[in-house]
Design a protein around this motif. Structure first.
Motif, PDB file in Angstrom:
ATOM      1  N   VAL A   1      92.674 -28.449 -35.716  1.00 41.90           N
ATOM      2  CA  VAL A   1      93.367 -29.487 -34.934  1.00 41.90           C
ATOM      3  C   VAL A   1      94.565 -28.635 -34.017  1.00 41.90           C
ATOM      4  O   VAL A   1      94.691 -29.018 -32.620  1.00 41.90           O
ATOM      5  N   GLU A   2      95.332 -27.642 -34.539  1.00 39.65           N
ATOM      6  CA  GLU A   2      96.414 -26.980 -33.594  1.00 39.65           C
ATOM      7  C   GLU A   2      95.557 -26.200 -32.519  1.00 39.65           C
ATOM      8  O   GLU A   2      96.028 -25.969 -31.434  1.00 39.65           O
ATOM      9  N   ALA A   3      94.354 -25.661 -32.655  1.00 39.13           N
ATOM     10  CA  ALA A   3      93.494 -25.103 -31.593  1.00 39.13           C
ATOM     11  C   ALA A   3      93.483 -25.901 -30.327  1.00 39.13           C
ATOM     12  O   ALA A   3      93.798 -25.539 -29.075  1.00 39.13           O
ATOM     13  N   ALA A   4      92.975 -27.201 -30.454  1.00 42.24           N
ATOM     14  CA  ALA A   4      93.198 -28.077 -29.378  1.00 42.24           C
ATOM     15  C   ALA A   4      94.367 -28.485 -28.874  1.00 42.24           C
ATOM     16  O   ALA A   4      94.661 -28.577 -27.623  1.00 42.24           O
ATOM     17  N   MET A   5      95.494 -28.510 -29.596  1.00 42.57           N
ATOM     18  CA  MET A   5      97.085 -28.714 -29.181  1.00 42.57           C
ATOM     19  C   MET A   5      97.312 -27.608 -28.282  1.00 42.57           C
ATOM     20  O   MET A   5      97.822 -27.740 -27.180  1.00 42.57           O
ATOM     21  N   TYR A   6      96.741 -26.308 -28.842  1.00 42.30           N
ATOM     22  CA  TYR A   6      97.653 -25.203 -28.017  1.00 42.30           C
ATOM     23  C   TYR A   6      96.588 -24.648 -27.105  1.00 42.30           C
ATOM     24  O   TYR A   6      97.044 -23.674 -26.243  1.00 42.30           O
ATOM     25  N   ASN A   7      95.287 -24.939 -27.090  1.00 41.58           N
ATOM     26  CA  ASN A   7      94.323 -24.651 -26.170  1.00 41.58           C
ATOM     27  C   ASN A   7      94.499 -23.135 -25.565  1.00 41.58           C
ATOM     28  O   ASN A   7      94.539 -23.119 -24.459  1.00 41.58           O
ATOM     29  N   GLY A   8      94.246 -22.168 -26.265  1.00 44.89           N
ATOM     30  CA  GLY A   8      93.866 -20.926 -26.096  1.00 44.89           C
ATOM     31  C   GLY A   8      95.308 -20.144 -26.162  1.00 44.89           C
ATOM     32  O   GLY A   8      95.227 -18.994 -25.462  1.00 44.89           O
ATOM     33  N   LYS A   9      96.289 -20.630 -26.604  1.00 51.63           N
ATOM     34  CA  LYS A   9      97.581 -19.907 -26.346  1.00 51.63           C
ATOM     35  C   LYS A   9      97.467 -18.741 -27.113  1.00 51.63           C
ATOM     36  O   LYS A   9      97.056 -18.808 -28.283  1.00 51.63           O
TER      37      LYS A   9
ATOM     38  N   VAL B   1      87.671 -28.015 -23.508  1.00 49.83           N
ATOM     39  CA  VAL B   1      87.360 -26.815 -24.664  1.00 49.83           C
ATOM     40  C   VAL B   1      88.263 -25.937 -24.939  1.00 49.83           C
ATOM     41  O   VAL B   1      89.086 -25.721 -23.964  1.00 49.83           O
ATOM     42  N   VAL B   2      88.346 -25.710 -26.266  1.00 45.94           N
ATOM     43  CA  VAL B   2      89.204 -24.545 -26.334  1.00 45.94           C
ATOM     44  C   VAL B   2      88.759 -23.022 -25.934  1.00 45.94           C
ATOM     45  O   VAL B   2      87.740 -22.918 -26.294  1.00 45.94           O
ATOM     46  N   VAL B   3      89.178 -22.605 -24.757  1.00 45.50           N
ATOM     47  CA  VAL B   3      88.353 -21.601 -24.175  1.00 45.50           C
ATOM     48  C   VAL B   3      88.350 -20.482 -25.105  1.00 45.50           C
ATOM     49  O   VAL B   3      87.341 -19.627 -24.843  1.00 45.50           O
ATOM     50  N   SER B   4      89.337 -20.167 -25.951  1.00 46.47           N
ATOM     51  CA  SER B   4      89.059 -18.990 -27.148  1.00 46.47           C
ATOM     52  C   SER B   4      88.042 -19.214 -27.704  1.00 46.47           C
ATOM     53  O   SER B   4      87.309 -18.045 -28.227  1.00 46.47           O
ATOM     54  N   ASP B   5      87.294 -20.620 -27.958  1.00 48.12           N
ATOM     55  CA  ASP B   5      86.011 -20.750 -28.696  1.00 48.12           C
ATOM     56  C   ASP B   5      84.719 -20.188 -28.141  1.00 48.12           C
ATOM     57  O   ASP B   5      83.948 -19.676 -28.597  1.00 48.12           O
ATOM     58  N   ILE B   6      85.040 -20.182 -26.678  1.00 41.76           N
ATOM     59  CA  ILE B   6      84.133 -19.681 -25.668  1.00 41.76           C
ATOM     60  C   ILE B   6      83.981 -18.201 -25.818  1.00 41.76           C
ATOM     61  O   ILE B   6      82.957 -17.340 -25.702  1.00 41.76           O
ATOM     62  N   THR B   7      85.310 -17.584 -25.560  1.00 48.18           N
ATOM     63  CA  THR B   7      85.197 -16.232 -25.344  1.00 48.18           C
ATOM     64  C   THR B   7      84.780 -15.606 -26.447  1.00 48.18           C
ATOM     65  O   THR B   7      84.449 -14.163 -26.620  1.00 48.18           O
ATOM     66  N   LYS B   8      85.051 -16.189 -27.759  1.00 52.92           N
ATOM     67  CA  LYS B   8      84.589 -15.523 -29.051  1.00 52.92           C
ATOM     68  C   LYS B   8      83.066 -15.272 -29.216  1.00 52.92           C
ATOM     69  O   LYS B   8      82.525 -14.782 -30.216  1.00 52.92           O
TER      70      LYS B   8
END
Length: 191
Positions: free
Chosen positions: A19-27, A121-128
């Motif tokens: 849930v926090e990943a969506a809140m902080y969106n790649g921070k 999207v959570v951009v870090s999910d794509i970069t991984k």
């Protein structure tokens, strides 16, 4: 059994699949402690600016250039490899216009109704994503041409030009931030 992450103090991480990943969106967060096992037998770590510990299972280590100046070098090296500096006779005004064009593209994306111009999207999910073809497909479908993407393009072009002009952008940003902190409200203007 969960794989231990063994984060170290100072490591840079992003949240994912929570849930926090969506809140902080790649921070990008900095670990303020080494990771350790808590009473619930979870590997956790404390993050600067985050209240309480965070479960390491939902964190991914990121390789972030240490400074803006490091980023300038990496960005310019890539621009050279991709042919953007083949012309020995380059034009400063053209480079500034290209930066402006990226900002205009961000404005156009922002003008779309119902926040359609923003990355959802959570951009870090794509970069991984490890597979380059899959990464390209997801990036182009979910990130490309968004406000987020165009602002990133603007920063990339600014860093590239600063490197060519031998401007230590990080030092100038720090100096300007200090200068702005000492100025009057709205710097004495209406907006």
């Amino acid at each position: 059994m969960k794989v231990k992450k063994n984060f170290k103090e100072g490591d840079k991480v992003v949240m994912h699949s929570c849930v926090e990943a969506a809140m902080y969106n790649g921070k990008v967060w900095e670990c303020s402690t080494d990771s350790f096992v808590d009473k619930a037998n979870d590997e956790v770590v404390y993050l600067q600016g985050f209240s309480g510990s965070f479960v390491c299972e939902y964190l991914q280590l990121v390789n972030v250039p240490a400074t803006i100046n490091d980023m300038q070098i990496l960005i310019h090296d890539n621009a050279v490899k991709k042919g953007f500096w083949e012309d020995e006779e380059w034009n400063f005004a053209e480079k500034i216009a290209l930066i402006h064009s990226e900002l205009s593209e961000a404005l156009e994306a922002n003008r779309l109704p119902h926040n359609k111009g923003y990355c959802k999207v959570v951009v870090s999910d794509i970069t991984k994503i490890k597979d380059d073809a899959e990464f390209l497909k997801k990036f182009e479908a979910q990130v490309k041409n968004t406000v987020d993407d165009e602002l990133a393009d603007s920063v990339i072009r600014i860093c590239d030009l600063a490197e060519v002009e031998e401007i230590a952008l990080e030092l100038h940003v720090q100096a300007k931030m200090r200068y702005n902190s000492l100025r009057e409200y709205k710097h004495g203007k209406n907006y």
